[in-house]
Design a protein around this motif. Structure first.
Motif, PDB file in Angstrom:
ATOM      1  N   LEU A 203     -69.284  37.110  -6.277  1.00  0.00           N
ATOM      2  CA  LEU A 203     -68.403  36.399  -7.200  1.00  0.00           C
ATOM      3  C   LEU A 203     -68.208  34.967  -6.724  1.00  0.00           C
ATOM      4  N   PRO A 204     -67.998  34.035  -7.649  1.00  0.00           N
ATOM      5  CA  PRO A 204     -67.732  32.662  -7.211  1.00  0.00           C
ATOM      6  C   PRO A 204     -66.353  32.566  -6.557  1.00  0.00           C
ATOM      7  N   ALA A 205     -66.198  31.587  -5.697  1.00  0.00           N
ATOM      8  CA  ALA A 205     -64.894  31.345  -5.077  1.00  0.00           C
ATOM      9  C   ALA A 205     -63.872  31.041  -6.161  1.00  0.00           C
ATOM     10  N   SER A 206     -62.628  31.445  -5.917  1.00  0.00           N
ATOM     11  CA  SER A 206     -61.547  31.213  -6.871  1.00  0.00           C
ATOM     12  C   SER A 206     -60.270  30.947  -6.083  1.00  0.00           C
ATOM     13  N   PRO A 207     -59.172  30.602  -6.758  1.00  0.00           N
ATOM     14  CA  PRO A 207     -57.915  30.398  -6.022  1.00  0.00           C
ATOM     15  C   PRO A 207     -57.458  31.642  -5.259  1.00  0.00           C
ATOM     16  N   GLY A 208     -57.941  32.818  -5.659  1.00  0.00           N
ATOM     17  CA  GLY A 208     -57.564  34.045  -4.973  1.00  0.00           C
ATOM     18  C   GLY A 208     -58.486  34.455  -3.842  1.00  0.00           C
ATOM     19  N   THR A 209     -59.569  33.721  -3.617  1.00  0.00           N
ATOM     20  CA  THR A 209     -60.505  34.034  -2.546  1.00  0.00           C
ATOM     21  C   THR A 209     -59.811  33.869  -1.202  1.00  0.00           C
ATOM     22  N   VAL A 210     -59.968  34.849  -0.310  1.00  0.00           N
ATOM     23  CA  VAL A 210     -59.303  34.755   0.990  1.00  0.00           C
ATOM     24  C   VAL A 210     -60.149  34.060   2.043  1.00  0.00           C
ATOM     25  N   GLY A 211     -61.468  34.063   1.903  1.00  0.00           N
ATOM     26  CA  GLY A 211     -62.330  33.319   2.809  1.00  0.00           C
ATOM     27  C   GLY A 211     -62.868  34.146   3.966  1.00  0.00           C
TER      28      GLY A 211
END
Length: 105
Positions: free
Chosen positions: A47-55
């Motif tokens: 999935l693409p990175a989003s504001p909810g991505t934790v990293g």
């Protein structure tokens, strides 16, 4: 029922090492009285990175406990103190949310 969502961020590049210690400890945690679920999660792949991505340096522990007393006993357990001490220098940040079902849920 008590739900816990713990956002655990390691020092850069240390997530795999902390997850190894977490998974070793989780075997014992899952045997604790009142433990319903205790699992480490990471960002879903593909999935693409989003504001909810934790990293790459963060993982999220999803827990379910039968009661607040069971959660308190978990926090005081000797194996939890030993785990915390073993990863202390590898951790950057911990944010722990302790939740219960909303009224009517």
């Amino acid at each position: 029922m008590i739900h816990v969502v713990a956002m655990l961020t390691t020092q850069p590049g240390q997530r795999a090492k902390v997850l190894q210690a977490f998974n070793a400890n989780a075997v014992t945690v899952r045997q604790e009285e009142g433990c319903i679920e205790y699992v480490a999660t990471v960002d879903a792949q593909g999935l693409p990175a989003s504001p909810g991505t934790v990293g790459d340096d963060t993982f999220v522990v999803v827990e379910k406990w039968a009661s607040l007393d069971a959660l308190k006993a978990h926090g005081a357990a000797p194996h939890m103190k030993a785990y915390a001490a073993s990863v202390k220098e590898l951790m950057a940040r911990r944010v722990i949310h302790i939740l219960e079902p909303a009224p009517g849920a």
